[in-house]
Design a protein around this motif. Structure first.
Motif, PDB file in Angstrom:
ATOM      1  N   PHE A 104       0.928  -1.256   0.004  1.00  0.00           N
ATOM      2  CA  PHE A 104       0.066  -0.053   0.016  1.00  0.00           C
ATOM      3  C   PHE A 104       0.913   1.097   0.068  1.00  0.00           C
ATOM      4  CE2 PHE A 104      -2.527   3.271   2.079  1.00  0.00           C
ATOM      5  CZ  PHE A 104      -3.652   3.447   1.351  1.00  0.00           C
ATOM      6  N   ASP A 105       1.897   1.354   0.679  1.00  0.00           N
ATOM      7  CA  ASP A 105       2.917   2.511   0.695  1.00  0.00           C
ATOM      8  C   ASP A 105       3.822   2.613  -0.169  1.00  0.00           C
ATOM      9  OD1 ASP A 105       4.352   0.293   1.681  1.00  0.00           O
ATOM     10  OD2 ASP A 105       5.117   1.351   3.503  1.00  0.00           O
ATOM     11  N   ASP A 106       3.816   1.576  -1.248  1.00  0.00           N
ATOM     12  CA  ASP A 106       5.002   1.881  -2.129  1.00  0.00           C
ATOM     13  C   ASP A 106       4.227   2.344  -3.433  1.00  0.00           C
ATOM     14  OD1 ASP A 106       7.145   1.253  -4.003  1.00  0.00           O
ATOM     15  OD2 ASP A 106       6.515  -0.700  -4.448  1.00  0.00           O
ATOM     16  N   ILE A 107       4.669   3.658  -3.882  1.00  0.00           N
ATOM     17  CA  ILE A 107       4.039   4.309  -5.009  1.00  0.00           C
ATOM     18  C   ILE A 107       5.224   4.336  -6.023  1.00  0.00           C
ATOM     19  CG2 ILE A 107       3.048   6.385  -5.908  1.00  0.00           C
ATOM     20  CD1 ILE A 107       1.399   5.186  -3.622  1.00  0.00           C
ATOM     21  N   LYS A 108       4.618   3.877  -7.371  1.00  0.00           N
ATOM     22  CA  LYS A 108       5.469   3.662  -8.204  1.00  0.00           C
ATOM     23  C   LYS A 108       6.089   5.116  -8.815  1.00  0.00           C
ATOM     24  CE  LYS A 108       3.712  -0.690 -10.158  1.00  0.00           C
ATOM     25  NZ  LYS A 108       2.940  -1.093 -11.151  1.00  0.00           N
ATOM     26  N   THR A 109       7.269   5.057  -9.514  1.00  0.00           N
ATOM     27  CA  THR A 109       7.755   6.406 -10.030  1.00  0.00           C
ATOM     28  C   THR A 109       6.824   7.281 -10.799  1.00  0.00           C
ATOM     29  OG1 THR A 109       9.990   5.480  -9.798  1.00  0.00           O
ATOM     30  CG2 THR A 109       9.956   7.531 -11.242  1.00  0.00           C
ATOM     31  N   PRO A 110       6.609   8.466 -10.647  1.00  0.00           N
ATOM     32  CA  PRO A 110       5.588   9.026 -11.617  1.00  0.00           C
ATOM     33  C   PRO A 110       6.095   9.070 -12.875  1.00  0.00           C
ATOM     34  CG  PRO A 110       6.032  10.334  -9.674  1.00  0.00           C
ATOM     35  CD  PRO A 110       6.977   9.200  -9.596  1.00  0.00           C
ATOM     36  N   SER A 111       5.158   9.007 -13.940  1.00  0.00           N
ATOM     37  CA  SER A 111       5.460   8.984 -15.314  1.00  0.00           C
ATOM     38  C   SER A 111       5.098  10.585 -15.825  1.00  0.00           C
ATOM     39  CB  SER A 111       4.811   8.094 -16.258  1.00  0.00           C
ATOM     40  OG  SER A 111       3.194   8.217 -16.035  1.00  0.00           O
ATOM     41  N   VAL A 112       5.770  11.072 -16.752  1.00  0.00           N
ATOM     42  CA  VAL A 112       5.498  12.617 -17.128  1.00  0.00           C
ATOM     43  C   VAL A 112       5.720  12.722 -18.573  1.00  0.00           C
ATOM     44  CG1 VAL A 112       8.091  13.124 -16.436  1.00  0.00           C
ATOM     45  CG2 VAL A 112       6.163  15.092 -16.787  1.00  0.00           C
ATOM     46  N   VAL A 113       4.955  13.342 -19.231  1.00  0.00           N
ATOM     47  CA  VAL A 113       5.024  13.378 -20.836  1.00  0.00           C
ATOM     48  C   VAL A 113       4.512  14.840 -21.138  1.00  0.00           C
ATOM     49  CG1 VAL A 113       4.368  12.861 -22.760  1.00  0.00           C
ATOM     50  CG2 VAL A 113       4.438  11.102 -21.305  1.00  0.00           C
ATOM     51  N   PHE A 114       5.641  15.558 -21.887  1.00  0.00           N
ATOM     52  CA  PHE A 114       5.107  17.042 -22.428  1.00  0.00           C
ATOM     53  C   PHE A 114       4.647  16.842 -23.695  1.00  0.00           C
ATOM     54  CE2 PHE A 114       7.510  19.857 -19.510  1.00  0.00           C
ATOM     55  CZ  PHE A 114       7.466  19.195 -18.161  1.00  0.00           C
ATOM     56  N   TYR A 115       3.503  17.613 -23.918  1.00  0.00           N
ATOM     57  CA  TYR A 115       2.974  17.718 -25.413  1.00  0.00           C
ATOM     58  C   TYR A 115       2.876  19.005 -25.942  1.00  0.00           C
ATOM     59  CZ  TYR A 115       1.214  13.021 -24.011  1.00  0.00           C
ATOM     60  OH  TYR A 115       1.028  11.750 -23.530  1.00  0.00           O
ATOM     61  N   GLU A 116       3.217  19.254 -27.257  1.00  0.00           N
ATOM     62  CA  GLU A 116       2.613  20.713 -27.799  1.00  0.00           C
ATOM     63  C   GLU A 116       1.507  20.540 -28.789  1.00  0.00           C
ATOM     64  OE1 GLU A 116       4.821  24.260 -30.059  1.00  0.00           O
ATOM     65  OE2 GLU A 116       5.995  22.679 -29.581  1.00  0.00           O
ATOM     66  N   TRP A 117       0.745  21.543 -28.973  1.00  0.00           N
ATOM     67  CA  TRP A 117      -0.415  21.347 -29.691  1.00  0.00           C
ATOM     68  C   TRP A 117      -0.073  21.842 -31.145  1.00  0.00           C
ATOM     69  CZ3 TRP A 117      -4.928  19.071 -30.149  1.00  0.00           C
ATOM     70  CH2 TRP A 117      -5.805  19.466 -30.911  1.00  0.00           C
ATOM     71  N   ILE A 118       0.079  21.270 -32.296  1.00  0.00           N
ATOM     72  CA  ILE A 118       0.694  21.345 -33.674  1.00  0.00           C
ATOM     73  C   ILE A 118      -0.286  20.902 -34.486  1.00  0.00           C
ATOM     74  CG2 ILE A 118       2.574  21.153 -35.071  1.00  0.00           C
ATOM     75  CD1 ILE A 118       4.387  20.830 -32.775  1.00  0.00           C
ATOM     76  N   ASN A 119      -0.752  21.701 -35.516  1.00  0.00           N
ATOM     77  CA  ASN A 119      -1.747  21.076 -36.537  1.00  0.00           C
ATOM     78  C   ASN A 119      -2.865  20.222 -35.896  1.00  0.00           C
ATOM     79  OD1 ASN A 119      -0.069  22.444 -38.425  1.00  0.00           O
ATOM     80  ND2 ASN A 119       1.361  20.732 -38.388  1.00  0.00           N
ATOM     81  N   ASN A 120      -3.385  20.638 -34.841  1.00  0.00           N
ATOM     82  CA  ASN A 120      -4.658  20.055 -34.474  1.00  0.00           C
ATOM     83  C   ASN A 120      -4.249  18.714 -33.659  1.00  0.00           C
ATOM     84  OD1 ASN A 120      -6.552  22.253 -34.815  1.00  0.00           O
ATOM     85  ND2 ASN A 120      -6.668  21.258 -37.153  1.00  0.00           N
ATOM     86  N   ASP A 121      -3.121  18.571 -33.341  1.00  0.00           N
ATOM     87  CA  ASP A 121      -2.945  17.266 -32.880  1.00  0.00           C
ATOM     88  C   ASP A 121      -1.719  17.464 -31.363  1.00  0.00           C
ATOM     89  OD1 ASP A 121      -2.753  14.486 -32.089  1.00  0.00           O
ATOM     90  OD2 ASP A 121      -1.525  14.030 -33.966  1.00  0.00           O
ATOM     91  N   TRP A 122      -1.914  16.745 -30.396  1.00  0.00           N
ATOM     92  CA  TRP A 122      -0.831  16.849 -29.359  1.00  0.00           C
ATOM     93  C   TRP A 122       0.277  15.743 -29.877  1.00  0.00           C
ATOM     94  CZ3 TRP A 122      -1.316  20.377 -25.952  1.00  0.00           C
ATOM     95  CH2 TRP A 122      -2.754  20.731 -25.435  1.00  0.00           C
ATOM     96  N   ILE A 123       1.552  16.619 -30.050  1.00  0.00           N
ATOM     97  CA  ILE A 123       2.646  16.107 -30.406  1.00  0.00           C
ATOM     98  C   ILE A 123       3.640  16.011 -29.097  1.00  0.00           C
ATOM     99  CG2 ILE A 123       4.750  16.157 -31.864  1.00  0.00           C
ATOM    100  CD1 ILE A 123       2.158  15.743 -33.204  1.00  0.00           C
ATOM    101  N   PRO A 124       4.127  14.588 -28.709  1.00  0.00           N
ATOM    102  CA  PRO A 124       5.028  14.698 -27.436  1.00  0.00           C
ATOM    103  C   PRO A 124       6.283  15.397 -27.556  1.00  0.00           C
ATOM    104  CG  PRO A 124       4.135  12.380 -28.433  1.00  0.00           C
ATOM    105  CD  PRO A 124       3.861  13.391 -29.430  1.00  0.00           C
ATOM    106  N   LEU A 125       6.705  16.028 -26.723  1.00  0.00           N
ATOM    107  CA  LEU A 125       8.169  16.398 -26.769  1.00  0.00           C
ATOM    108  C   LEU A 125       9.251  15.669 -26.159  1.00  0.00           C
ATOM    109  CD1 LEU A 125       7.269  20.166 -25.142  1.00  0.00           C
ATOM    110  CD2 LEU A 125       7.353  19.463 -27.675  1.00  0.00           C
ATOM    111  N   ASN A 126      10.649  15.845 -26.715  1.00  0.00           N
ATOM    112  CA  ASN A 126      11.433  15.108 -26.217  1.00  0.00           C
ATOM    113  C   ASN A 126      12.281  15.483 -24.999  1.00  0.00           C
ATOM    114  OD1 ASN A 126      12.953  17.085 -27.186  1.00  0.00           O
ATOM    115  ND2 ASN A 126      13.938  16.330 -28.785  1.00  0.00           N
ATOM    116  N   HIS A 127      11.537  16.017 -24.173  1.00  0.00           N
ATOM    117  CA  HIS A 127      12.080  16.583 -23.023  1.00  0.00           C
ATOM    118  C   HIS A 127      11.006  16.901 -21.983  1.00  0.00           C
ATOM    119  CE1 HIS A 127      10.975  20.941 -23.036  1.00  0.00           C
ATOM    120  NE2 HIS A 127      11.287  20.735 -24.474  1.00  0.00           N
TER     121      HIS A 127
END
Length: 1012
Positions: A104-127
């Motif tokens: 119960f007290d073990d929380i997995k490492t948070p996942s994080v993703v950055f996106y940019e809205w380009i041409n009506n679509d969310w494009i993932p960034l490489n940082h």
């Protein structure tokens, strides 16, 4: 930064997923977030900063941050944050972390993703570096955009060094740190100075006095040279006359001997001349034909071999294609069934969860049964209180019947907001279209003015360029003709009787060619060619400009087509949006009526809240009666809640099953189901990969076969043409045999096998003929010339000795003059160089002094600190505009020599005192003024049209009048495109805020967000 949308789930007290759409809040300019203490107001700001930077004010990484941030009733925490950055670009950040199902007290490492809205679509960034997007570090973001609790006074209490560091980052003052650049310049200047001083050390002997002495010496040596030259000239003339006679006698004897040899060679030369004429005639007629025939036969053989190879390759490719096609047909049934297989994957996952949840429900039912016996004991006691609560709830329901649903109000409000946004976009797009129309019309008018027809422009350019080339070609031919005439005239002019002709060697010139002077014609032709070149260059420049205009016109036309389509799309969106107004209780054209009904609904909400407060009081009495059995009831409620959740999850998963029947898997364990799932996924992946690979190979082979077939057709056509050409060549060869009266091809080959060097033989014959005639003429001329001459050999040798002595003396005198002249020239040039070097040395020394001054100025980032202090003073002046108003002109802020803030107290003769002496309310006022000034300064460096500012404290410290002044200040910010959000638990502030979020917290659902 402008927030667009925030979604949070399983974070602190937010158990269920909650979404905040900031559009209406941003449009209001000033909005609030209200709720009781501990309801979860500040968690909203913490969710934003954690989404951006992965940092929070309350917890750090050592505090088991992920575990403490996650709601204890949740297994997943999720944050999604959409926003505009300082460049008006749209970004999205998602962070998610999950609880370990076994610990119960073990929380997995948070996942994080950055996106940019380009041409009506969310494009993932490489940082995942928020500082690149926002332009601020985490610490400076807290000081200028979102100021959390306990941090509002941080900026004014920072140390001078930390404040300078912050100013450097926010205002990008690193560009004023020039110490390294000055150091490089100083080092280079010192190197140049040392090198220049080294060069000057080699100019010690260079002076005007030494140059004057050498000039006097040169005068004396020049006089001696003139005397020696005169004596040498007299002796040389006499010696040359004797040499001429001696040479003529010797030449006559030599020429007689040479002529005798030429007479012996003449029969052989005549024979070679006859053979050369026959060989030359046969070579010109047949040699190239034989080469062409041989070449064509070789090409026919090569193409025949190539055709056979290509047909073999085509057969191999077609065989391979059949194999691939068979493999595709074999795999296709599995691929067609892949959708069902994927559904089976999902079903197996659901079944594994159902089995696990079913076991959990059995255990919970047993525990619930034991707890219910304890709960029934207290039911009789609470019946009366429950009846009272029930009656009050009926009253609330009666009030609620006249209340408009919050979702309806939100939807209608969003409809009106979107309508305004679409109309604004349509007006903006229409302006863009009109601008493009103007640009297109302007370019078309310019092309019409230049008399340009786009469709024929390139052909017209080619025609005119061909005309220029033809004119230049004609002038070049004329120029060459006149140049030949000029050269012949030059030869004719330089011919003199008794001197050999440079062309034929003759000493007699009875009929010298007379030509007119063609210099004028040559000049006119050159001017004509220059004029054509100038016209061609001017036309090329004009052509390039027209091409640029045509390209620009095409670009604008394409852009106009796209923009016009976008305008039509917006128009359709407006029509569709208007058609989507489905609320009969509201008028789509009357936004004011909607606002009034919304307010009336809010008034009913307040009455309901009063009733709810009464119910809460009754429930408090109920809780007192239940205190004895509270621990049993809570445990029972927890069991029921868990059982309900588990059963709901079972039912949900059962409803999600698409293909498989759960009854078929009752006797399987979770581990067995999970193994089946892994096996199925591996099989599906292999089938999909193989099928894609076969398709790719099939397409490649199809293309390859097409290319091979085209190659075979091309080779067959070439082979036909070569055979036809060979036949024509043989016909021409036989015709030439007849014309030249030669027996057969073998005779031609025999003659050509002589392989005579025509040019060498022809040159040999011509040279012999010229030499024979020239030598005969020269002998006759010399015999006539030497008829009365006598040569004295003794006198000749005496003059030779005198000539050698005079020549040595003249050479010595000339060398002396040359050496002295060269030394004078060298010293003069060196003297001029020395003056330039001294001038440069003086400049470098002055530059060194200036660089030393600059080095002292920029040393230890002193200039950056100086610029930072200027920014800080400007910031202080901007803050005082609001601070004086808030304090009724009693206080103002200033920066002392140590770059620390001080307060000027006008009620005490304008004396200064530390900002730490301010009261809590005054500290809030000065902090707010500075924060707003700082945020405005940051905004000047941004291209965004608006900016955002959030306050999470301070209003509880203000009296009524001060609150009025603060709110007037915050309201005026909306006119400056500044959006301000405030967080408070003071309910009275609701009346002052046009739009707000109300945060309520319940034991069952956690924190809930509602727009009020």
């Amino acid at each position: 930064m402008i927030p667009i949308k925030l979604t949070i789930e399983g974070l602190y007290s937010y158990q269920k997923r909650q979404t905040i759409d900031f559009e209406n809040l941003i449009n209001a300019g000033l909005f609030g977030i209200f709720g009781s203490v501990g309801s979860g107001k500040s968690s909203i700001l913490e969710a934003i900063t954690f989404a951006l930077y992965g940092e929070t004010e309350r917890l750090n990484s050592k505090d088991k941050r992920a575990y403490n941030m996650m709601n204890l009733k949740s297994d997943t925490a999720f944050i999604a944050f959409d926003f505009y950055n300082y460049e008006d670009k749209i970004f999205r950040i998602t962070r998610e972390f999950k609880r370990n199902s076994k610990r119960f007290d073990d929380i997995k490492t948070p996942s994080v993703v950055f996106y940019e809205w380009i041409n009506n679509d969310w494009i993932p960034l490489n940082h995942s570096n928020a500082q690149e997007l926002v332009g601020l570090s985490y610490d400076n973001f807290k000081r200028t955009i979102i100021i959390p609790q306990g941090q509002f006074k941080e900026f004014i209490e920072l140390r001078a060094t930390d404040r300078t560091k912050m100013m450097k980052e926010i205002f990008k003052l690193h560009r004023f740190d020039l110490s390294d650049k000055v150091s490089v310049l100083n080092s280079k200047n010192l190197t140049d100075l040392n090198q220049l001083e080294g060069k000057l050390s080699g100019y010690d002997e260079v002076s005007e006095e030494n140059i004057s002495l050498l000039k006097e010496k040169l005068k004396e040596e020049t006089t001696i040279q003139i005397q020696k030259q005169s004596a040498f000239k007299i002796i040389n003339e006499k010696l040359q006359h004797l040499k001429s006679i001696k040479t003529d006698f010797e030449s006559l004897q030599n020429k007689r001997n040479q002529f005798a040899e030429l007479n012996n060679q003449k029969p052989s030369i005549d024979q070679k001349k006859s053979e050369l004429e026959i060989y030359d005639r046969v070579y010109k007629t047949f040699n190239q034909l034989l080469v062409d025939i041989k070449k064509t036969e070789s090409e026919i053989q090569e193409k025949t071999s190539q055709l056979a190879t290509d047909k073999t390759l085509l057969q191999n490719s077609e065989t391979e294609l059949s194999k691939i096609e068979a493999a595709i047909n074999e795999t296709k049934p599995y691929v067609d069934d892949l959708h069902n297989k994927r559904l089976q994957e999902n079903d197996l996952d659901f079944i594994a969860k159902i089995i696990q949840f079913t076991a959990d429900v059995v255990e919970l039912k047993n525990r619930t049964s034991n707890g219910e016996a304890k709960v029934h004991e207290i039911e009789h006691i609470v019946n009366q209180l429950q009846q009272t609560i029930k009656e009050t709830e009926i009253e609330i329901n009666n009030l609620a019947k006249n209340q408009i649903e919050t979702t309806v109000l939100i939807n209608v409000g969003e409809w009106f907001s979107k309508k305004q946004h679409l109309e604004k976009d349509w007006n903006h797009q229409e302006q863009k279209n009109n601008q493009l129309k103007s640009e297109i019309q302007l370019i078309e008018n310019e092309l019409i003015s230049d008399k340009i027809e786009i469709s024929t422009f390139e052909n017209d350019v080619k025609t005119l360029n061909d005309t220029f080339s033809q004119q230049k070609k004609e002038l070049t031919a004329k120029l060459q003709s006149f140049q030949v005439q000029q050269e012949l005239a030059h030869f004719a002019h330089n011919m003199h009787k008794g001197e050999a002709c440079p062309l034929c060697g003759s000493l007699e010139h009875p009929e010298i060619l007379t030509l007119n002077d063609v210099t004028l014609h040559l000049d006119e032709l050159k001017k004509g060619m220059d004029l054509i070149d100038e016209k061609q260059n001017n036309y090329a420049e004009f052509t390039n400009k027209i091409r640029q205009k045509i390209q620009k016109l095409t670009m604008f036309q394409d852009q106009f087509l796209k923009e016009n389509n976008h305008l039509e799309n917006l128009k359709n969106q407006i029509v569709q949006h208007n058609a989507g107004f489905i609320w009969i209780d509201f008028n789509a054209d009357d936004f004011v009526d909607f606002q009034q009904k919304k307010q009336a609904s809010f008034d009913l909400t307040k009455q309901i809240e009063t009733k709810n407060k009464f119910i809460s009081e009754q429930r408090a009495q109920l809780e007192n009666q239940q205190e004895t059995a509270e621990k049993y009831k809570k445990a029972l409620e927890k069991f029921k809640l868990d059982e309900t959740e588990k059963q709901a999850q079972i039912n949900q998963n059962l409803s999600n099953l698409k293909i498989l029947d759960f009854a078929d898997f009752n006797n399987f364990s979770v581990e067995e189901i999970e193994q089946k799932l892994r096996d199925l996924k591996a099989f599906n992946h292999r089938i999909e990969t193989d099928f894609n690979q076969y398709n790719q190979q099939f397409n490649q082979l199809n293309t390859q076969i097409h290319v091979q077939k085209s190659s075979i057709v091309s080779t067959e056509k070439q082979l036909f043409d070569l055979n036809k050409n060979l036949e024509e060549l043989n016909d021409l060869f036989n015709k030439n045999l007849f014309d030249q009266n030669i027996e057969n091809k073998e005779k031609v080959v025999e003659i050509l096998h002589l392989n005579l060097n025509v040019e060498v033989l022809r040159k040999e014959i011509e040279e012999f003929t010229v030499a024979y005639k020239t030598l005969n003429n020269q002998i006759q001329e010399l015999e006539v010339k030497l008829k009365d001459e006598i040569f004295n050999e003794t006198a000749y040798y005496q003059y030779e000795k005198d000539f050698e002595t005079a020549e040595i003396e003249l050479k010595t005198a000339t060398e002396n003059v040359t050496k002295t002249t060269a030394e004078i020239t060298r010293l003069t040039e060196a003297f001029n160089q020395k003056k330039e070097l001294l001038k440069t040395l003086d400049q470098l020394k002055k530059r060194a002094e200036n660089l030393k001054t600059m080095s002292n100025l920029f040393k230890a980032a002193g200039f950056v600190q100086y610029v930072s202090s200027i920014y800080l003073k400007q910031l202080c002046e901007n803050a005082n505009i609001r601070f004086r108003k808030m304090t009724r002109n009693q206080l103002s802020l200033q920066v002392n020599e140590a770059n620390d803030f001080e307060v000027i107290d006008y009620l005490n003769e304008g004396r200064t005192r530390s900002v730490k002496t301010l009261s809590g309310g005054q500290s809030f006022q000065v902090s707010l003024s500075l924060a707003l000034a700082l945020a405005e300064s940051v905004q000047t460096n941004s291209v965004a049209s608006k900016n955002f500012f959030f306050i999470d404290e301070g209003f509880g410290t203000q009296d009524a009048e001060s609150v009025n002044i603060v709110f007037e200040t915050l309201n005026n910010l909306h006119k400056e495109n500044r959006i301000v959000g405030i967080i408070s638990h003071v309910e009275e502030l609701k009346e002052r805020i046009p739009v707000a979020l109300q945060i309520t917290k319940t034991d069952e659902d956690g924190s809930l967000i509602k727009v009020v």
